[in-house]
Write a protein that holds these residues in place. Structure first.
Motif, PDB file in Angstrom:
ATOM      1  N   GLU A  58      -0.134   9.050  12.310  1.00  0.00           N
ATOM      2  CA  GLU A  58      -0.898   7.816  12.145  1.00  0.00           C
ATOM      3  C   GLU A  58      -1.709   7.820  10.854  1.00  0.00           C
ATOM      4  O   GLU A  58      -1.819   6.799  10.175  1.00  0.00           O
ATOM      5  CB  GLU A  58      -1.801   7.590  13.363  1.00  0.00           C
ATOM      6  N   GLN A  59      -2.311   8.986  10.509  1.00  0.00           N
ATOM      7  CA  GLN A  59      -3.054   9.063   9.236  1.00  0.00           C
ATOM      8  C   GLN A  59      -2.109   8.838   8.057  1.00  0.00           C
ATOM      9  O   GLN A  59      -2.467   8.168   7.090  1.00  0.00           O
ATOM     10  CB  GLN A  59      -3.755  10.417   9.080  1.00  0.00           C
ATOM     11  N   ALA A  60      -0.900   9.387   8.164  1.00  0.00           N
ATOM     12  CA  ALA A  60       0.082   9.208   7.086  1.00  0.00           C
ATOM     13  C   ALA A  60       0.461   7.741   6.939  1.00  0.00           C
ATOM     14  O   ALA A  60       0.507   7.204   5.825  1.00  0.00           O
ATOM     15  CB  ALA A  60       1.325  10.052   7.372  1.00  0.00           C
ATOM     16  N   LYS A  61       0.722   7.079   8.060  1.00  0.00           N
ATOM     17  CA  LYS A  61       1.099   5.665   8.006  1.00  0.00           C
ATOM     18  C   LYS A  61      -0.019   4.819   7.403  1.00  0.00           C
ATOM     19  O   LYS A  61       0.238   3.913   6.596  1.00  0.00           O
ATOM     20  CB  LYS A  61       1.426   5.158   9.424  1.00  0.00           C
ATOM     21  N   THR A  62      -1.260   5.111   7.798  1.00  0.00           N
ATOM     22  CA  THR A  62      -2.401   4.368   7.253  1.00  0.00           C
ATOM     23  C   THR A  62      -2.505   4.569   5.748  1.00  0.00           C
ATOM     24  O   THR A  62      -2.722   3.616   4.986  1.00  0.00           O
ATOM     25  CB  THR A  62      -3.707   4.823   7.930  1.00  0.00           C
ATOM     26  N   LYS A  63      -2.338   5.811   5.312  1.00  0.00           N
ATOM     27  CA  LYS A  63      -2.420   6.125   3.884  1.00  0.00           C
ATOM     28  C   LYS A  63      -1.325   5.387   3.111  1.00  0.00           C
ATOM     29  O   LYS A  63      -1.588   4.752   2.082  1.00  0.00           O
ATOM     30  CB  LYS A  63      -2.298   7.630   3.680  1.00  0.00           C
ATOM     31  N   PHE A  64      -0.094   5.434   3.603  1.00  0.00           N
ATOM     32  CA  PHE A  64       1.017   4.789   2.908  1.00  0.00           C
ATOM     33  C   PHE A  64       0.864   3.272   2.887  1.00  0.00           C
ATOM     34  O   PHE A  64       1.150   2.623   1.877  1.00  0.00           O
ATOM     35  CB  PHE A  64       2.346   5.167   3.568  1.00  0.00           C
ATOM     36  N   SER A  65       0.423   2.696   3.998  1.00  0.00           N
ATOM     37  CA  SER A  65       0.265   1.237   4.070  1.00  0.00           C
ATOM     38  C   SER A  65      -0.802   0.756   3.087  1.00  0.00           C
ATOM     39  O   SER A  65      -0.641  -0.292   2.445  1.00  0.00           O
ATOM     40  CB  SER A  65      -0.108   0.817   5.497  1.00  0.00           C
ATOM     41  N   THR A  66      -1.889   1.525   2.958  1.00  0.00           N
ATOM     42  CA  THR A  66      -2.946   1.164   2.017  1.00  0.00           C
ATOM     43  C   THR A  66      -2.452   1.245   0.580  1.00  0.00           C
ATOM     44  O   THR A  66      -2.731   0.372  -0.253  1.00  0.00           O
ATOM     45  CB  THR A  66      -4.165   2.084   2.197  1.00  0.00           C
ATOM     46  N   VAL A  67      -1.673   2.288   0.296  1.00  0.00           N
ATOM     47  CA  VAL A  67      -1.108   2.437  -1.046  1.00  0.00           C
ATOM     48  C   VAL A  67      -0.218   1.239  -1.383  1.00  0.00           C
ATOM     49  O   VAL A  67      -0.315   0.661  -2.472  1.00  0.00           O
ATOM     50  CB  VAL A  67      -0.296   3.749  -1.142  1.00  0.00           C
ATOM     51  N   LEU A  68       0.640   0.818  -0.440  1.00  0.00           N
ATOM     52  CA  LEU A  68       1.524  -0.319  -0.686  1.00  0.00           C
ATOM     53  C   LEU A  68       0.734  -1.589  -0.967  1.00  0.00           C
ATOM     54  O   LEU A  68       1.093  -2.373  -1.857  1.00  0.00           O
ATOM     55  CB  LEU A  68       2.442  -0.532   0.521  1.00  0.00           C
ATOM     56  N   ALA A  69      -0.334  -1.791  -0.206  1.00  0.00           N
ATOM     57  CA  ALA A  69      -1.144  -2.987  -0.403  1.00  0.00           C
ATOM     58  C   ALA A  69      -1.764  -3.032  -1.790  1.00  0.00           C
ATOM     59  O   ALA A  69      -1.927  -4.102  -2.382  1.00  0.00           O
ATOM     60  CB  ALA A  69      -2.234  -3.053   0.665  1.00  0.00           C
ATOM     61  N   GLU A  70      -2.097  -1.863  -2.338  1.00  0.00           N
ATOM     62  CA  GLU A  70      -2.757  -1.811  -3.647  1.00  0.00           C
ATOM     63  C   GLU A  70      -1.800  -1.932  -4.815  1.00  0.00           C
ATOM     64  O   GLU A  70      -2.136  -2.528  -5.834  1.00  0.00           O
ATOM     65  CB  GLU A  70      -3.546  -0.492  -3.768  1.00  0.00           C
ATOM     66  N   ILE A  71      -0.590  -1.376  -4.687  1.00  0.00           N
ATOM     67  CA  ILE A  71       0.308  -1.385  -5.853  1.00  0.00           C
ATOM     68  C   ILE A  71       1.235  -2.599  -5.868  1.00  0.00           C
ATOM     69  O   ILE A  71       1.868  -2.875  -6.883  1.00  0.00           O
ATOM     70  CB  ILE A  71       1.156  -0.091  -5.921  1.00  0.00           C
ATOM     71  N   GLU A  72       1.317  -3.330  -4.768  1.00  0.00           N
ATOM     72  CA  GLU A  72       2.223  -4.476  -4.705  1.00  0.00           C
ATOM     73  C   GLU A  72       1.973  -5.507  -5.811  1.00  0.00           C
ATOM     74  O   GLU A  72       2.929  -6.016  -6.403  1.00  0.00           O
ATOM     75  CB  GLU A  72       2.130  -5.141  -3.324  1.00  0.00           C
ATOM     76  N   PRO A  73       0.693  -5.851  -6.138  1.00  0.00           N
ATOM     77  CA  PRO A  73       0.486  -6.877  -7.168  1.00  0.00           C
ATOM     78  C   PRO A  73       0.792  -6.394  -8.587  1.00  0.00           C
ATOM     79  O   PRO A  73       0.859  -7.205  -9.513  1.00  0.00           O
ATOM     80  CB  PRO A  73      -1.006  -7.215  -7.041  1.00  0.00           C
ATOM     81  N   ILE A  74       0.964  -5.088  -8.790  1.00  0.00           N
ATOM     82  CA  ILE A  74       1.151  -4.551 -10.132  1.00  0.00           C
ATOM     83  C   ILE A  74       2.632  -4.572 -10.490  1.00  0.00           C
ATOM     84  O   ILE A  74       3.465  -4.033  -9.756  1.00  0.00           O
ATOM     85  CB  ILE A  74       0.609  -3.110 -10.231  1.00  0.00           C
TER      86      ILE A  74
END
Length: 403
Positions: A58-74
């Motif tokens: 679950e910690q891994a999924k949270t970390k990956f999901s947050t990363v995706l949310a941040e890099i998507e607009p770039i």
């Protein structure tokens, strides 16, 4: 990024500092700031990988999901590659299983009905079964008349849905990137991993050119050949993933018509993995992967009643886990948690060929390891609970052996 608000998330704050504050102080260009930001995000992706390796799903999924949310607009090639890698990691992140749903293998497993649940075959999307549909008791039917799914099955179905979604998204991003670099080695490798995830668990149909598992195998084989011809040492990840693709099926759910093709596929995985272990015996992951292959081969030979060969591969699986626990201290708890299944299988087969003393030795060795697992203060509580359940089964089996 959305606006200049540094409070949106830790990554947004990092980007804000690197893009707006640091350039003024350090005279960094926007391109340099972007590189630093992506390096920071990559570090968080690596942290997510560590969570995955330590079974903190679950910690891994949270970390990956947050990363995706941040890099998507770039919009950049580097950020797109990070998106692909992160989607693939999310696709591979299997759901964590509550301890009450953990299967503890026992000596009666050999007496369980052979073959898959009804309606399932060996080949994707389902091989020949040839058996009549069983009558489903009314109490076990859902509103459509099908058998009710347990919680574990529901989690697995949801995981497959999400894994397919993430792999499809990653593949669509890769298709755009490959338009500019169709022969890129790294992009083709990532494409093979996407196809591997989309194929899901099941045997590879070598006669179907559209089989996603076969497509993944073809790409990985080609990458291995190219690396070999160029005399580079970079073929290791390709060989490992090729082995993983071959072994990606559930041996318990194969019907009788699929056992021989499954053995052929597993032996291909075994040959690759044994070569990797021989060349790089310091890599624990290769040994753990090989132990899984041995255990699955043992299961298939046992189902065909070739108990001597099944015993050989079970013993190899047990020895591999013992080796990792002894020589890789950081992975002791992982190896011990994987040891019970092949140990129970080995003891069962030894008893079936009237070698009770050897079966007792195997169980006594397992008992010792499980007690160490329970007493270790550094082991996760869920793994301790699993070990405690397995220890109960182990002690019961030892009592049954009358020498």
């Amino acid at each position: 990024m959305k606006g200049d608000d540094p409070s949106a998330s830790p990554y947004a704050f990092s980007y804000w500092v690197l893009s707006y504050c640091m350039p003024k102080c350090l005279l960094l260009s926007k391109a340099q700031a972007l590189c630093l930001f992506l390096a920071n995000v990559s570090a968080h992706v690596q942290q997510g990988r560590i969570y995955l390796a330590s079974n903190r799903i679950e910690q891994a999924k949270t970390k990956f999901s947050t990363v995706l949310a941040e890099i998507e607009p770039i919009v950049s090639r580097e950020s797109s590659l990070l998106q692909v890698q992160t989607h693939l990691l999310l696709a591979k992140a299997k759901p964590s299983v509550p301890i009450e749903h953990v299967h503890v293998a026992g000596n009666n497993d050999f007496m369980r009905p052979l073959g898959p649940p009804e309606g399932r075959g060996g080949f994707r999307p389902g091989g020949p079964n040839g058996r009549p549909r069983r009558n489903i008791p009314e109490s076990q039917r859902d509103e459509l008349g099908e058998r009710k799914r347990g919680e574990r099955q529901k989690r697995n179905v949801e995981h497959r849905r999400l894994a397919t979604l993430h792999a499809t998204t990653a593949l669509s991003i890769l298709d755009e990137l490959m338009k500019a670099s169709p022969n890129s080695e790294s992009l083709r490798y990532l494409r093979a991993l996407c196809l591997q995830q989309l194929a899901g668990p099941g045997l590879i149909d070598e006669n179907d050119p559209n089989d996603q598992g076969k497509m993944a195998v073809d790409i990985l084989k080609q990458l291995c050949e190219e690396s070999k011809e160029a005399k580079r040492g970079s073929s290791l990840p390709y060989q490992f993933e090729l082995s993983e693709t071959y072994r990606n099926f559930n041996a318990r759910q194969l019907d009788e018509f699929s056992i021989d093709p499954a053995k052929t596929q597993l032996h291909k995985a075994r040959e690759i993995s044994e070569s990797l272990v021989e060349q790089h015996d310091q890599v624990a992951l290769y040994r753990i992967n090989l132990a899984h292959i041995y255990a699955n081969l043992s299961m298939l030979y046992e189902r065909q009643r070739d108990l001597r060969t099944a015993e050989l591969y079970s013993r190899k699986a047990v020895d591999a886990h013992h080796f990792v626990a002894k020589h890789f201290p950081g992975l002791k708890s992982i190896s011990r948690s994987l040891l019970a299944g092949p140990s129970f299988a080995l003891s069962r087969m030894l008893r079936n060929i009237d070698e009770d003393l050897d079966a007792l030795i195997v169980l006594a060795t397992l008992e010792k390891e499980l007690k160490k697992q329970i007493a270790d203060p550094n082991v996760d509580e869920a793994l301790k609970e699993k070990a405690a359940k397995e220890l109960e089964v182990c002690e019961k089996l030892m009592e049954e052996i009358d020498l």
